[in-house]
Design an enzyme around this catalytic site. Sequence first.
Site, PDB file in Angstrom:
ATOM      1  N   HIS A  25     -92.306 -16.321  80.415  1.00  0.00           N
ATOM      2  CA  HIS A  25     -92.362 -15.154  79.696  1.00  0.00           C
ATOM      3  C   HIS A  25     -93.019 -13.988  80.332  1.00  0.00           C
ATOM      4  O   HIS A  25     -92.502 -12.886  80.403  1.00  0.00           O
ATOM      5  CB  HIS A  25     -93.238 -15.476  78.247  1.00  0.00           C
ATOM      6  CG  HIS A  25     -93.485 -14.370  77.457  1.00  0.00           C
ATOM      7  ND1 HIS A  25     -92.498 -13.662  77.013  1.00  0.00           N
ATOM      8  CD2 HIS A  25     -94.835 -13.830  77.219  1.00  0.00           C
ATOM      9  CE1 HIS A  25     -93.224 -12.407  75.993  1.00  0.00           C
ATOM     10  NE2 HIS A  25     -94.503 -12.634  76.369  1.00  0.00           N
ATOM     11  N   HIS A  49    -100.336 -10.005  81.107  1.00  0.00           N
ATOM     12  CA  HIS A  49    -100.490  -9.469  79.612  1.00  0.00           C
ATOM     13  C   HIS A  49    -100.899 -10.440  78.527  1.00  0.00           C
ATOM     14  O   HIS A  49    -101.534 -10.064  77.656  1.00  0.00           O
ATOM     15  CB  HIS A  49     -99.174  -8.657  79.188  1.00  0.00           C
ATOM     16  CG  HIS A  49     -98.085  -9.418  78.750  1.00  0.00           C
ATOM     17  ND1 HIS A  49     -97.153 -10.080  79.487  1.00  0.00           N
ATOM     18  CD2 HIS A  49     -97.807  -9.765  77.276  1.00  0.00           C
ATOM     19  CE1 HIS A  49     -96.258 -10.787  78.544  1.00  0.00           C
ATOM     20  NE2 HIS A  49     -96.896 -10.723  77.470  1.00  0.00           N
ATOM     21  N   GLU A  53    -105.561 -12.754  76.071  1.00  0.00           N
ATOM     22  CA  GLU A  53    -105.308 -13.239  74.329  1.00  0.00           C
ATOM     23  C   GLU A  53    -105.163 -14.883  74.305  1.00  0.00           C
ATOM     24  O   GLU A  53    -105.716 -15.294  73.335  1.00  0.00           O
ATOM     25  CB  GLU A  53    -103.956 -12.689  73.964  1.00  0.00           C
ATOM     26  CG  GLU A  53    -103.490 -12.921  72.438  1.00  0.00           C
ATOM     27  CD  GLU A  53    -104.340 -11.950  71.637  1.00  0.00           C
ATOM     28  OE1 GLU A  53    -103.923 -11.595  70.304  1.00  0.00           O
ATOM     29  OE2 GLU A  53    -105.469 -11.449  71.920  1.00  0.00           O
ATOM     30  N   ASP A  54    -104.577 -15.446  75.014  1.00  0.00           N
ATOM     31  CA  ASP A  54    -104.023 -16.768  74.802  1.00  0.00           C
ATOM     32  C   ASP A  54    -104.745 -17.847  75.776  1.00  0.00           C
ATOM     33  O   ASP A  54    -104.334 -19.061  75.663  1.00  0.00           O
ATOM     34  CB  ASP A  54    -102.350 -16.925  75.022  1.00  0.00           C
ATOM     35  CG  ASP A  54    -101.642 -16.051  74.153  1.00  0.00           C
ATOM     36  OD1 ASP A  54    -102.387 -15.552  73.122  1.00  0.00           O
ATOM     37  OD2 ASP A  54    -100.447 -15.672  74.502  1.00  0.00           O
ATOM     38  N   ASP A 127     -92.268  -6.936  76.516  1.00  0.00           N
ATOM     39  CA  ASP A 127     -92.688  -8.086  76.064  1.00  0.00           C
ATOM     40  C   ASP A 127     -91.879  -8.611  74.744  1.00  0.00           C
ATOM     41  O   ASP A 127     -91.343  -9.495  74.420  1.00  0.00           O
ATOM     42  CB  ASP A 127     -94.060  -7.826  75.479  1.00  0.00           C
ATOM     43  CG  ASP A 127     -94.772  -9.002  74.794  1.00  0.00           C
ATOM     44  OD1 ASP A 127     -94.799 -10.035  75.326  1.00  0.00           O
ATOM     45  OD2 ASP A 127     -95.628  -8.746  73.714  1.00  0.00           O
ATOM     46  N   ASP A 248     -65.955   6.734  69.709  1.00  0.00           N
ATOM     47  CA  ASP A 248     -66.509   6.627  71.004  1.00  0.00           C
ATOM     48  C   ASP A 248     -66.950   5.223  71.215  1.00  0.00           C
ATOM     49  O   ASP A 248     -68.093   5.006  71.783  1.00  0.00           O
ATOM     50  CB  ASP A 248     -67.744   7.695  71.098  1.00  0.00           C
ATOM     51  CG  ASP A 248     -68.687   7.384  69.972  1.00  0.00           C
ATOM     52  OD1 ASP A 248     -68.493   6.721  68.907  1.00  0.00           O
ATOM     53  OD2 ASP A 248     -69.927   7.960  69.913  1.00  0.00           O
TER      54      ASP A 248
HETATM   55 MN    MN Z   1     -96.237 -11.691  75.354  1.00  0.00          MN
END
Ligand code: MN
Length: 297
Positions: A25, A49, A53-54, A127, A248
């Site tokens: 990811h 990133h 957090e994880d 993300d 278009d």
């Molecule tokens: Mn993420």
Amino acid sequence: RRACAFATRAHEGQRRASGDPYIAHPLAVAHTLAELRLDCAALVAAVLHDVAEDTGVSLAEVEAEFGSEVARLVDGVTKLGKMQWRPDEDGDGHVSRAEETAWAESMRKMFLAMAEDIRVVLIKLADRLHNMRTLQYLAPEKQRRIAQETLDIYAPLANRLGIWQIKWQLEDLAFRYLEPEKYKEIGKSLKLGRRAVREEYIERVKSILQAELERHGIQAEISGRPKHIYSIYRKMQRRGLDLDHIYDLLAVRVLVREVQECYHVLGIVHALWHPLPGQFDDYIASPKESLYQSLHT
Ligand code: MN
């Protein structure tokens, strides 16, 4: 390379809902941003990133390892991820469409204000794009909620920032989950319009135009693009039209060096092909909110 090794270690043993190792990811997010040619600090922050957090990694560790610029970016992305969404403003237990729209607008403003560094928002958009691409692995209820949020907040944000490549992908992906039947229907009729024929047509237009511009001594870059599914749907809704009346579905774009040349090319185009009444916009004289400028005919 150091960031990849660091993140791989930090996410060791974690998996995405798809079953992929988690590291797939952040790498996909960094890949999208590399395509947009972001700088090294942004790519490193993209790879990292989700670590704050994880995983057990602290922001201080990120800073010690990669410096304060990267740490600030990672922190910004983490904070954006924690934003509340969908409040019931008048507290009646029901979130009206008007409440949602107002909240989405305030979110957008907050996003931009919070992101003193625009790279934070770009990482967040990339993300979301990868999360949308892998949405099929989540439960239907979650799919709908995330798709709606994408359409209400992230796609307009990408639009405001002028990142068309991300905007149209977010819209089509969200539309696919929110209106699966309509998505399929439009996709099918587009194919019935015979892609090969449409491509051949666009190539013919390009070569006619190219020759004519050369004759006038104008150097131009000419490209063609198909309209994306959600934008076709929106136009059908807005104008109450069926697919046969969307003009278009295909577009040719001419890039020149000077503003004056835009009008010169327009004249040449209108001499070659008769313009449709009411189908002309001068976004040079009246730029869009995003400062986008061009002529549409
Ligand atoms: Mn993420």
